[in-house]
Design a protein around this motif. Structure first.
Motif, short mmCIF file in Angstrom:
data_model
loop_
_atom_site.label_atom_id
_atom_site.label_comp_id
_atom_site.label_asym_id
_atom_site.label_seq_id
_atom_site.Cartn_x
_atom_site.Cartn_y
_atom_site.Cartn_z
N ILE A 161 -17.52 -18.10 -46.71
CA ILE A 161 -17.58 -16.78 -46.07
C ILE A 161 -18.07 -15.72 -47.06
O ILE A 161 -18.90 -14.88 -46.70
CB ILE A 161 -16.21 -16.44 -45.44
CG1 ILE A 161 -16.03 -17.37 -44.21
CG2 ILE A 161 -16.12 -14.98 -45.03
CD1 ILE A 161 -14.66 -17.40 -43.64
N ARG A 169 -21.59 -13.73 -46.36
CA ARG A 169 -21.71 -12.26 -46.25
C ARG A 169 -22.92 -11.76 -47.06
O ARG A 169 -23.64 -10.86 -46.63
CB ARG A 169 -20.44 -11.58 -46.75
CG ARG A 169 -19.23 -11.83 -45.89
CD ARG A 169 -19.13 -10.86 -44.72
NE ARG A 169 -17.97 -11.15 -43.91
CZ ARG A 169 -17.98 -11.55 -42.64
NH1 ARG A 169 -19.12 -11.71 -42.01
NH2 ARG A 169 -16.86 -11.78 -42.01
N GLU A 202 -14.99 -22.70 -38.00
CA GLU A 202 -14.35 -21.45 -38.43
C GLU A 202 -15.35 -20.57 -39.19
O GLU A 202 -15.46 -19.36 -38.94
CB GLU A 202 -13.13 -21.74 -39.33
CG GLU A 202 -12.40 -20.48 -39.75
CD GLU A 202 -11.27 -20.72 -40.74
OE1 GLU A 202 -10.89 -21.89 -40.95
OE2 GLU A 202 -10.77 -19.72 -41.29
N GLN A 213 -17.81 -19.07 -36.78
CA GLN A 213 -17.29 -18.00 -35.92
C GLN A 213 -16.98 -16.72 -36.69
O GLN A 213 -16.99 -15.64 -36.12
CB GLN A 213 -16.05 -18.50 -35.19
CG GLN A 213 -16.42 -19.57 -34.16
CD GLN A 213 -15.25 -19.97 -33.28
OE1 GLN A 213 -14.54 -19.12 -32.77
NE2 GLN A 213 -15.05 -21.25 -33.12
N ARG A 214 -16.69 -16.85 -37.98
CA ARG A 214 -16.32 -15.65 -38.76
C ARG A 214 -17.53 -14.92 -39.35
O ARG A 214 -17.41 -13.80 -39.81
CB ARG A 214 -15.32 -16.02 -39.85
CG ARG A 214 -13.96 -16.36 -39.24
CD ARG A 214 -12.97 -16.81 -40.28
NE ARG A 214 -12.67 -15.77 -41.26
CZ ARG A 214 -11.89 -15.96 -42.33
NH1 ARG A 214 -11.34 -17.16 -42.53
NH2 ARG A 214 -11.67 -14.99 -43.18
N ASP A 237 -21.65 -13.49 -39.10
CA ASP A 237 -22.71 -13.10 -38.16
C ASP A 237 -23.95 -13.98 -38.33
O ASP A 237 -24.65 -14.26 -37.37
CB ASP A 237 -23.09 -11.63 -38.39
CG ASP A 237 -21.95 -10.71 -37.99
OD1 ASP A 237 -21.18 -11.08 -37.08
OD2 ASP A 237 -21.83 -9.62 -38.59
#
Ligand code: CA
Length: 377
Positions: free
Chosen positions: A212, A216, A240, A243-244, A246
């Protein structure tokens, strides 16, 4: 169309002076199956994992006897029977790689029998020129300058429509150099400029948290997709991350069945990448395309092989209405010219879908004889 013979062999790439033993189990060869019927020959290839030798052995020992005498036009029934008879050998890997090879060979044969390219038999092509992206591996081991030099060379040599930087690295090792990975991604973005489509392939080397964090940054840098951020067998974790973030998260090159592709979609992955030499060949990939269409998921096949796999993949891609990304062209595609006369190659940012019967590949028979390596006895 009565099948009379099934041959299995490796086709060696590159330097013929290299000892044959060193080719076995390496990526210096392609695992080929040749199916004969009515005086014609159809070619397919198996997943190259460990050189594909294990899949060739399964074809030779367990599958070929059931194929001899069968009607080549019944091929989906024949291959489904074989899958279920051998399912306890493992549906993920050797057996499905073997079936993928046979499926491609039987579509090649069918195309030759009808005098039509495979895409015509599948319902026709939406496009005959397909943009490709250069898939550039080995970047975990390079420093920033090394990554930039490699990307520059591929940009110049191939003029791709997009670039994917793959990390590769040591399987099983995670979160080794997050800051270094981000530095490389930033440097590549700066090199190619803001508008050029880029993708980042982590090759399963992150934990969810690290994925993640990296994702980002990729969003900020305008990367188009983030491939296999976590271990492929952690399907919920992959979902996961998807979905977290973009940015589009993709996975599926290590899926060998339609059911495992469905599980990825259920987890939340919105771009799947089944591979034609692992996931059922032409038939399996068409089923994946339908599954993706039903779920509104992007279908962007994984593809690393220089000749047979590449051509088979292009036939399938040409038939897909919603093609959202370029086709993959991995390192080493130029090997195809060692044995195939007119295998698809870069042409103004695109690959041209072959128009000859079947796969539409022509072989240099004299070169094939020199490069053939029999491994199944
Ligand atoms: Ca990948």
């Amino acid at each position: 169309m009565k099948i009379s013979k099934v041959e299995t062999f490796l086709v060696r790439w590159g330097d013929l002076a290299r000892p044959a033993e060193s080719v076995l189990g390496s990526t210096a060869a392609t695992a080929v199956v040749a199916v004969h019927a009515d005086g014609m020959v159809g070619l397919g290839e198996a997943s190259p994992m460990q050189g594909g030798v294990a899949s060739l052995q399964v074809i030779a020992r367990e599958m070929a006897p059931s194929l001899i005498g069968a009607d080549g036009l019944d091929h989906a029934v024949t291959l489904d029977r074989l899958l279920h008879r051998l399912i306890k050998l493992g549906p993920d890997g050797i057996v499905t790689g073997a079936l993928a090879a046979l499926d491609i060979a039987l579509w090649d044969l069918k195309g030759k029998a009808f005098g039509q390219p495979i895409h015509k038999l599948l319902g026709g092509a939406w496009r005959t020129r397909i943009p490709f992206y250069a898939s550039i591996g080995g970047n975990a081991a390079r420093d920033v300058d090394g990554v930039l030099r490699t990307v520059e060379a591929r940009l110049k040599a191939e003029q791709p429509s997009a670039i994917k930087i793959r990390w590769d690295g040591t399987r099983g090792e995670i979160d080794r150099d997050i800051a270094g990975d981000i530095a490389k991604a930033r440097a590549v973005r700066k090199l190619v400029g803001d508008g050029f489509p880029l993708a980042f392939d982590a090759n399963n080397r992150y934990s969810v948290g690290a994925a993640i964090r990296v994702g980002r940054v990729l969003e900020e840098l305008g990367f188009a997709w983030f491939e296999e951020p976590v271990e492929s067998y952690h399907v919920k974790a992959m979902g996961e991350v998807a979905q977290r973030l973009d940015i589009t998260v993709s996975a599926g090159e290590q899926s060998y069945t339609l059911q495992s592709v469905a599980a990825l979609i259920e987890s939340g992955v919105r771009m799947v990448q089944p591979d034609i030499v692992k996931m059922g060949g032409v038939t399996g990939l068409m089923q994946c395309a339908a599954l993706c269409h039903a779920h509104g998921v992007e279908f962007v096949p994984h593809q690393t092989q220089p000749a047979i796999g590449n051509a088979a993949n292009l036939h399938v891609l040409s038939t897909v209405m919603h093609a959202t990304r370029p086709a993959e062209l991995a390192d080493g595609w130029a090997r195809a010219a060692d044995t195939f006369v007119d295998a698809p190659k870069p042409d103004g940012g695109c690959l041209v879908v072959p128009q000859g019967p079947g796969l539409g590949l022509a072989i240099d028979q004299a070169m094939l004889a020199r490069r053939r390596l029999d491994v199944t006895g």
